[in-house]
Design a protein around this motif. Structure first.
Motif, short mmCIF file in Angstrom:
data_model
loop_
_atom_site.label_atom_id
_atom_site.label_comp_id
_atom_site.label_asym_id
_atom_site.label_seq_id
_atom_site.Cartn_x
_atom_site.Cartn_y
_atom_site.Cartn_z
N LEU A 80 42.73 57.13 28.93
CA LEU A 80 43.11 56.08 30.02
C LEU A 80 43.56 54.72 29.75
CD1 LEU A 80 44.62 57.12 32.56
CD2 LEU A 80 42.97 55.87 33.98
N TYR A 81 42.66 54.24 29.35
CA TYR A 81 42.34 52.84 29.51
C TYR A 81 42.95 52.22 28.07
CZ TYR A 81 40.79 47.71 28.58
OH TYR A 81 41.12 46.77 28.29
N ILE A 94 49.30 43.72 27.29
CA ILE A 94 48.86 43.69 28.80
C ILE A 94 48.62 45.17 29.44
CG2 ILE A 94 50.12 42.04 29.45
CD1 ILE A 94 52.18 44.52 30.60
N SER A 95 47.53 45.84 30.51
CA SER A 95 47.52 46.68 31.20
C SER A 95 48.16 47.28 32.28
CB SER A 95 46.06 47.09 31.91
OG SER A 95 45.18 46.50 30.83
N THR A 96 49.13 48.26 32.20
CA THR A 96 50.18 48.76 33.17
C THR A 96 49.51 49.63 34.06
OG1 THR A 96 50.88 50.78 31.82
CG2 THR A 96 51.84 48.59 31.53
N HIS A 119 41.65 46.60 36.21
CA HIS A 119 42.17 46.76 34.38
C HIS A 119 40.90 45.77 33.35
CE1 HIS A 119 46.01 47.82 35.55
NE2 HIS A 119 45.57 48.59 35.55
N LEU A 120 41.05 44.41 34.01
CA LEU A 120 39.60 43.81 33.45
C LEU A 120 38.44 44.28 33.57
CD1 LEU A 120 41.72 40.04 34.25
CD2 LEU A 120 41.18 42.04 32.43
N HIS A 434 51.19 60.50 37.64
CA HIS A 434 50.25 61.34 36.48
C HIS A 434 49.74 60.66 35.75
CE1 HIS A 434 51.58 65.06 35.67
NE2 HIS A 434 52.77 64.77 35.94
N HIS A 435 48.29 60.40 35.49
CA HIS A 435 46.68 59.20 34.10
C HIS A 435 47.66 58.19 34.96
CE1 HIS A 435 46.93 63.35 32.15
NE2 HIS A 435 48.32 63.16 31.75
N TYR A 436 47.13 57.99 36.31
CA TYR A 436 47.63 56.54 36.94
C TYR A 436 46.06 55.87 36.32
CZ TYR A 436 48.94 54.09 41.24
OH TYR A 436 48.61 53.29 42.38
N PHE A 437 46.33 54.14 36.52
CA PHE A 437 45.76 53.56 36.14
C PHE A 437 45.22 52.23 37.40
CE2 PHE A 437 43.38 50.17 32.68
CZ PHE A 437 42.79 50.55 34.06
N HIS A 438 44.72 52.61 38.97
CA HIS A 438 44.55 51.91 39.47
C HIS A 438 44.02 52.13 40.45
CE1 HIS A 438 46.21 49.90 42.96
NE2 HIS A 438 45.39 48.91 42.52
#
Length: 685
Positions: A80-81, A94-96, A119-120, A434-438
């Motif tokens: 995912l990352y 950047i990370s979204t 993200h960090l 889908h594959h949410y990054f929060h």
């Protein structure tokens, strides 16, 4: 991210106590070479990531535990990352938050500042320091538009605690201070607290916003003094004070330490509810439904955020709040942590839809976002608080496993935005979901069950937050290795009876391949570790990124010539998840196909990276391919590699450097199949 309780004196006393405990229970072993029985990283990478294994093998920490689901989700979260690393070309990575575009992102980058802390937090554990480094640079060179609240300054400090890179941590200190002061527009100087509209706290439809509308809506409005923004700003001020002290700016350090302490004092005095035994919102808005400074009427999950940043005194009075997290009548759903307690009048009432599909709300649904924050808070509570209320390590591992389970859709791993607290099924479930990054997971595992507690001094501290052997939530063994810490590579091993790794029972620390400390039982271990300079990341620049549609570089193709289809092969995004298409798709045809990039001017070209998606149905990798450049008025071959390129991985191609304004990939595709070119990257010498 784990820290010590707030205040220098408290930090010093607790650190001293921790060292005394470690001295009594743990033994520093003389450095000893290890037998060759570490993890088979090559095999694990191939099994977990298939043809894309090469990206991970030398970048990520490798983990195995006695729980295969934790392992599976851990590696999924690294995938995912990787998927959320958007290449901006000269501006780096950047990370979204969302894989694809959403209307509220910052254009043309697709950045959003609300998830930077996660993200960090994840990226600080990557051996390749470029993604996190580029992201910090981007955000402090104009990328942080303060669209939402964040704790980015605190996250920069948290990254320093892992990599130990002083220069990187201090690089943007003046801008960090400037951004902090811009938040004065949301500061009530009479109350000494920050306020925010819940939507701009990335949490729409909260108790405050719904009740401020008289129960009619809650998407906008409901400005309140919240535990979230005040915790973030206290943590940011504390981080700025520590960074300023490191930079030798005593005046700035004193100023921001005082700001942090004043804000903490007001949070404790005014946002703690004795009636609810919980940290709560107070209204900043004043209308016919709610009054300025009145408290909200129900508990919300956001009330645990002060513990995430160690702002809460070690006092049974406050620890009582954790009772509500474990209560089915309050915040404990069967499948996850409710964002508001079940007794709220508008609990789980669905207000907002996109067509007939439910949209995001925070009036009860489980959110990985806040679940991550509360698990960090709970880890701090268990690691260095004496007053823990009813919380045990068994509770912590049970809730961590509950969160782990949310990543699964049947047998498929796909983390979405929010979930029903009783069934664990996704609520929103839109294409963007889908594959949410929060949220975070890698950071939770490495600082919680594994127990690495990052520090600013030259000490490595490990305290796995596992229940004792025999507890149903216990882990009998784990090993993590290839973990970057202060310029070294560390490994942590736990083997309850010594039979898994056959190096003796207990907990052990390895540094750069040598065992340096061990103890026979779970507990805290510390070892002196003088820092080394972390390696400088390589920064090759991808010249084939079209940030703005219609501007150079511009794609063209033999088929599939819709503008968005052409853009997707040079948009800087690279993932192989099947749920959300990504890349240029050709038409299935026996004729040779091609995809070309026009740079608008001659550039140096020396190599390319090609990524193709395959699904054993419609799409397959090309049968053969070649790279050509437009030179002297015609297409001339630069490279004719032998064999097929990788499917669902990256194929590097090199040639003798040339200067040209156009480049083309030409290929033959399997009969009856199309080709999806996920990304076409071009680099100079």
């Amino acid at each position: 991210m784990p820290r010590r309780p707030f205040g220098r004196l408290a930090a010093t006393l607790l650190a001293a106590a921790a060292l005394l405990t470690a001295g009594a229970a743990g033994t520093a072993a003389p450095p000893s070479p290890l037998p060759p029985s570490g993890l088979d990283r090559h095999r694990i990478a191939a099994e977990r990531f298939g043809n894309d294994a090469r990206w991970y093998e030398d970048r990520i920490p490798f983990l195995e535990t006695a729980d295969p689901k934790i392992d599976a989700v851990y590696y999924y979260r690294w995938a995912l990352y990787r998927a959320h690393q958007r290449d901006l070309g000269e501006e780096g990575y950047i990370s979204t938050e969302f894989l694809d575009d959403v209307p509220w992102q910052r254009e043309p980058y697709a950045s959003l500042n609300d998830a930077t802390g996660f993200h960090l937090g994840e990226g600080r554990w990557l051996r390749d320091r470029r993604p996190a480094d580029d992201y910090v640079n981007f955000m402090y060179r104009g990328g942080n538009d303060r669209h939402f609240t964040d704790h980015m300054a605190d996250s920069v400090w948290g990254r320093f605690l892992v990599d130990g890179d002083r220069e990187a941590a201090l690089r943007h200190l003046p801008v960090m201070r400037h951004i902090y002061r811009l938040w004065d527009e949301k500061f009530d100087f009479a109350k000494g607290l920050y306020f925010v509209e819940p939507l701009l706290d990335a949490t729409e439809y909260t108790v405050s916003s719904i009740d401020a509308s008289g129960g009619k809506d809650g998407f906008r409005g409901g400005d309140s003094f919240r535990p979230s923004i005040n915790s973030y700003m206290a943590a940011n001020a504390r981080a700025l004070a520590r960074l300023a002290e490191m930079a030798g700016d005593a005046a700035m350090a004193r100023d921001h330490a005082a700001r942090a302490e004043a804000l903490r004092a007001r949070l404790l005095a005014d946002l703690w509810s004795e009636r609810l035994t919980h940290f709560i919102d107070r209204y900043q808005v004043d209308n016919e439904h709610v009054k300025y400074w009145a408290p909200i009427r129900n508990r919300e999950l956001v009330g645990y955020l002060p513990w995430m940043f160690d702002l809460v005194p070690d006092d049974a009075r406050y620890a009582a709040a954790w009772t509500h997290l474990l209560s089915p009548a309050s915040l404990a759903g069967k499948a996850g942590m409710r964002t508001v307690e079940a007794g709220y009048e508008h609990y789980m009432r669905q207000y907002r839809y996109l067509g007939d599909a439910p949209e995001c709300q925070w009036n009860g649904p489980v959110w990985p976002y806040q679940t991550t924050q509360v698990l960090h808070a709970m880890a701090n509570l268990l690691d260095h608080y004496r007053e823990r209320g009813p919380v045990t390590r068994s509770d912590y591992m049970r809730l961590l496993r509950q969160y782990t389970a949310l990543h699964y859709q049947g047998d498929r791993l796909d983390l979405e935005e929010d979930y029903h607290p009783e069934t664990g099924r996704p609520i929103v479930g839109l294409d963007r979901s889908h594959h949410y990054f929060h949220s975070g997971y890698v950071d939770l595992i490495l600082t919680g069950p594994v127990g690495i507690r990052p520090r600013a001094d030259d000490v490595l501290e490990v305290n796995p937050l596992l229940p004792p052997e025999g507890d149903p939530q216990a882990l009998d063994w784990f090993r993590v290795e290839n973990v970057p810490y202060h310029g070294h590579l560390i490994a942590i091993r736990w083997d309850s009876d010594g039979t898994r790794y056959r190096r003796g029972k207990g907990l052990a620390i390895e540094v750069d391949g040598r065992e340096v400390a061990r103890r026979e039982t779970l507990g805290r271990l510390t070892v002196d570790l003088p820092r080394a300079a972390p390696p400088e990341p390589a920064r090759p620049i991808n010249r084939a990124v079209q940030l703005v549609r219609g501007r150079f570089p511009i794609g063209s193709a033999s088929s599939g010539t819709e503008a968005e289809n052409l853009h997707d092969a040079i948009d800087g995004r690279l993932w192989f998840f099947p749920e959300l298409p990504n890349g240029w798709s050709s038409a299935p045809s026996p004729a040779e196909q091609w995809y070309a990039i026009d740079f608008g001017k001659p550039i140096d070209m020396a190599r390319a990276e090609l990524a193709f998606f395959a699904d054993a149905k419609r799409f397959a990798a090309p049968l053969d391919y070649r790279i050509e450049a437009w030179i002297d008025g015609r297409w001339q071959a630069l490279a004719r590699p032998q064999g097929r390129p990788l499917a669902n991985g990256v194929t590097p191609v090199q040639w003798r450097p040339v200067k040209a304004s156009r480049i083309r990939l030409a290929f033959r595709q399997p009969r009856g199949r199309a080709v999806r070119l996920v990304e076409f990257k071009v680099f100079g010498k």
